[in-house]
Design a protein around this motif. Structure first.
Motif, PDB file in Angstrom:
ATOM      1  N   GLU A 118      32.940  11.185  -4.186  1.00 22.28           N
ATOM      2  CA  GLU A 118      31.597  11.506  -3.709  1.00 22.28           C
ATOM      3  C   GLU A 118      30.586  11.241  -4.845  1.00 22.28           C
ATOM      4  N   GLN A 119      29.199  11.051  -4.478  1.00 19.88           N
ATOM      5  CA  GLN A 119      28.131  10.825  -5.357  1.00 19.88           C
ATOM      6  C   GLN A 119      26.947  11.612  -4.861  1.00 19.88           C
ATOM      7  N   PHE A 120      26.752  12.307  -5.662  1.00 20.56           N
ATOM      8  CA  PHE A 120      25.437  13.364  -5.810  1.00 20.56           C
ATOM      9  C   PHE A 120      24.074  12.810  -6.526  1.00 20.56           C
ATOM     10  N   ASN A 121      23.059  12.994  -5.771  1.00 20.23           N
ATOM     11  CA  ASN A 121      21.945  12.676  -6.425  1.00 20.23           C
ATOM     12  C   ASN A 121      21.380  13.867  -7.300  1.00 20.23           C
ATOM     13  N   ILE A 122      21.556  14.068  -8.547  1.00 21.27           N
ATOM     14  CA  ILE A 122      21.450  15.147  -9.265  1.00 21.27           C
ATOM     15  C   ILE A 122      20.785  15.232 -10.141  1.00 21.27           C
ATOM     16  N   PHE A 123      19.768  14.176 -10.624  1.00 18.25           N
ATOM     17  CA  PHE A 123      19.170  14.098 -11.975  1.00 18.25           C
ATOM     18  C   PHE A 123      18.335  15.153 -12.110  1.00 18.25           C
ATOM     19  N   ASP A 124      17.414  15.723 -11.099  1.00 17.84           N
ATOM     20  CA  ASP A 124      16.558  16.712 -11.297  1.00 17.84           C
ATOM     21  C   ASP A 124      17.221  18.069 -11.570  1.00 17.84           C
TER      22      ASP A 124
END
Length: 268
Positions: free
Chosen positions: A169-175
């Motif tokens: 899985e891939q999460f867009n979690i930079f913030d």
């Protein structure tokens, strides 16, 4: 991570006080984090967040910490009593491991903190068992624990590293990751510097913790061995949100720019 910082200290032959301050603070911080995680997990598991329950959680936190400390002291004093006979003056080395690991198992079996117990146990055995050992036995025990610590730390590094390539899985979690790092920096500053000031106030001037060591304690605390272990547990208990936490702690998910967007759409 803490092991990296301590390895650099050894290579540079840093002052013993600096090594022990950084190591002791980080180990106790891991222990407190584990106990606090257990307390908060009760609320995340469905327990109502009320004033009474919050106070009960604080009491549970204190009770676990105090109970684990008592277990560590008790097992350490038992070891001191046995080694005081000088029957084990020259060993066996394995007996010291039995008492250290036994304190961990005993605390864990009754749902206390094994880390707190084994840390306190190590302090007690260092004070009261070491004087009753021969130089050869003391050297063997010290080397054994150094080897075990290096092997376990190596396993943690390998496990965290391989997790990066095992997640589908891939999460867009930079913030979210940036927010966590900022919260870590601020919370550790609010912890390390005031407590260091309190210690310096209680100590004579020659034993003060200098500002440079305080900074090292604050910075070296930004490591993730225990945080990653707890994040793995959260990933198993709390579904996709726990897996986001695991990705943040160990970079098991891929962090890219943007807002928190979960590409995993499976129903949890």
């Amino acid at each position: 991570m803490r092991v990296t910082v301590l390895a650099i200290f050894n290579r540079l032959k840093a002052q013993p006080d600096m090594y022990m301050n950084v190591f002791g603070e980080s180990v106790l911080n891991d222990a407190v984090g584990l106990v606090l995680y257990k307390v908060l997990s009760a609320f995340l598991g469905g327990k109502a967040v009320t004033g009474g329950n919050v106070m009960g959680g604080i009491g549970l936190f204190i009770g676990i910490f105090v109970g684990s400390t008592v277990i560590g002291i008790a097992v350490g004093l038992l070891a001191a009593l046995i080694f005081r006979s000088r029957y084990f003056y020259s060993g066996p080395v394995g007996l010291a491991v039995v008492f250290a690991y036994g304190s961990y198992l005993l605390a864990d079996c009754i749902h206390f903190s094994g880390i707190v117990a084994v840390v306190v146990n190590g302090m007690v055995m260092g004070l009261y068992v070491r004087p009753n050992l021969s130089p050869e036995a003391e050297h063997k025990i010290e080397n054994l624990f150094r080897v075990l610590a290096s092997l376990f730390e190596l396993f943690v590094f390998v496990y965290i590293g391989t997790t990066l390539f095992l997640q589908e899985e891939q999460f867009n979690i930079f913030d979210y990751t940036a927010l966590c790092l900022l919260a870590l920096a601020l919370s550790r500053a609010a912890n390390v510097f005031p407590l260091s000031a309190l210690v310096n106030w209680l100590r004579p001037p020659e034993r003060h913790i200098p500002p440079k060591q305080q900074f090292l304690m604050w910075w070296s605390g930004l490591r993730g061995a225990m945080a990653f272990a707890l994040a793995v547990d959260a990933a198993e208990k709390y579904g996709v949100y726990g897996r986001v936490r695991r990705g943040t702690a160990g970079q098991g998910g891929t962090a890219v720019g943007g807002r928190l967007v979960l590409s995993d759409t499976s129903a949890e």
